[in-house]
Each structure stands twice: as C-alpha cells, then as structure tokens.
Motif scaffolding. Sequence first.
Motif, PDB file in Angstrom:
ATOM      1  N   ASP A  27     -27.744 -13.478  25.531  1.00  0.00           N
ATOM      2  CA  ASP A  27     -26.926 -14.439  24.768  1.00  0.00           C
ATOM      3  C   ASP A  27     -25.576 -14.510  23.793  1.00  0.00           C
ATOM      4  OD1 ASP A  27     -29.528 -16.565  23.881  1.00  0.00           O
ATOM      5  OD2 ASP A  27     -30.059 -14.710  23.846  1.00  0.00           O
ATOM      6  N   ILE A  28     -25.473 -15.569  22.826  1.00  0.00           N
ATOM      7  CA  ILE A  28     -24.033 -16.194  22.604  1.00  0.00           C
ATOM      8  C   ILE A  28     -24.256 -15.281  21.116  1.00  0.00           C
ATOM      9  CG2 ILE A  28     -21.873 -17.182  22.427  1.00  0.00           C
ATOM     10  CD1 ILE A  28     -22.238 -16.514  24.619  1.00  0.00           C
ATOM     11  N   TRP A  29     -22.905 -14.549  20.388  1.00  0.00           N
ATOM     12  CA  TRP A  29     -23.461 -14.806  18.563  1.00  0.00           C
ATOM     13  C   TRP A  29     -22.424 -14.718  18.057  1.00  0.00           C
ATOM     14  CZ3 TRP A  29     -28.221 -12.201  16.209  1.00  0.00           C
ATOM     15  CH2 TRP A  29     -28.951 -11.931  16.923  1.00  0.00           C
ATOM     16  N   LEU A  30     -22.655 -15.366  16.746  1.00  0.00           N
ATOM     17  CA  LEU A  30     -21.247 -15.762  16.498  1.00  0.00           C
ATOM     18  C   LEU A  30     -21.013 -14.178  14.964  1.00  0.00           C
ATOM     19  CD1 LEU A  30     -19.028 -17.063  15.368  1.00  0.00           C
ATOM     20  CD2 LEU A  30     -19.670 -19.076  13.946  1.00  0.00           C
ATOM     21  N   LEU A  31     -19.860 -13.864  15.309  1.00  0.00           N
ATOM     22  CA  LEU A  31     -19.788 -12.745  13.894  1.00  0.00           C
ATOM     23  C   LEU A  31     -18.503 -13.262  12.779  1.00  0.00           C
ATOM     24  CD1 LEU A  31     -19.639  -9.455  16.245  1.00  0.00           C
ATOM     25  CD2 LEU A  31     -21.079 -10.542  15.120  1.00  0.00           C
TER      26      LEU A  31
END
Length: 173
Positions: A27-31
């Motif tokens: 998936d796409i994750w935001l840090l």
Amino acid sequence: DATLSNPRVSPDGRRLVVTRTVQGNTDIWLLDGARTSRVTFDAAADSFPIWSPDGTLIVFRSNRTGPGLYQKLTSGAGVEERIVASDQLKTPTSWSADGRFLLYHSTDPQANQDLWVVPMVGDRTPSVFLKTPFREAWSVFSPDGRWVAYQSNAAGRTEVYLRPSAPPGAAGP
C-alpha cells in the motif's frame, strides 16, 4: 516485517510518501515526522506514489481493477479515484509544476515501454508523448515545464534524453 520503497519527498519537504509492504500487502503510506499513516487500504498492490505540486494529492499505480493510475487526497479523506485505465501496466513518473499534466510510462508487449501524458484538469484523455520501438521510461518534467528528460535504450544502451514538452495536440513533442 515491513519493506519500504519508492520514497518521494513532499513539495514542502516535510513529509514522505512511500510504497510499504506489510504482511504481503503493498500500500501507500505517508510518513510525517514521527507519525506514519496508511493512505491506501486495498488488497491489490498500490505502488510508485508521486505528489501533486501543491502536496494535496498522490497519484499511484494499482492493479485493483486491472492496471491503472489512481489519485487520493494526502489527508487520507475520501476514496481513490481512477484517472487512467487500460490493459497495460502504467507507472506515474512526474507531475508538471503547474499541476496540469502527469507523465507516466506504459508497458506495451508489442512496443516495449512508451511515454504518455494525461491532463489533470478537464478532460483526462491520455495522449502519447513518445512511442518508438525502443524502451522509454522514467520521464520527468523540468521545473519550468519546457522540457522532459527520460531514459531510452534507442542507442543500444540506456541513456538519458531531453526533448521539448509540448502539450498534447501541439506541434511536436
């Protein structure tokens, strides 16, 4: 264990978007500093995220309903919106600084990889940017939007090329 790949720094330099695989699901994750948040939740593989110039949207590749490009708000609100669909694998590579165009490469079994551009405002009909018998990939708009750099194996080895960035329908590109 989690695997991180395809990192992209936000336009303001304060956040990072990545492809993250956790327990076999990509998936796409935001840090954001010490905070990590998941942006996509589909069981299909979501990867190769890129930021919109204003940092409010992320475009990414997904195979959830066949190969396609999707966008989602970086706030995580709402659902993913499919912006390009076909039977060929597509990878987003660059968003023009004015936010009007998105470059991507598409893998065609007959023609290798070709460069495409899709308007991000108005009619979202993709247009061929460069199609040859060779492999063209990883295209990037110049900061002023006048040029596109890309990789090609037209010379028998992978090299970087530069060409004018004319909008779809204009003479050239």
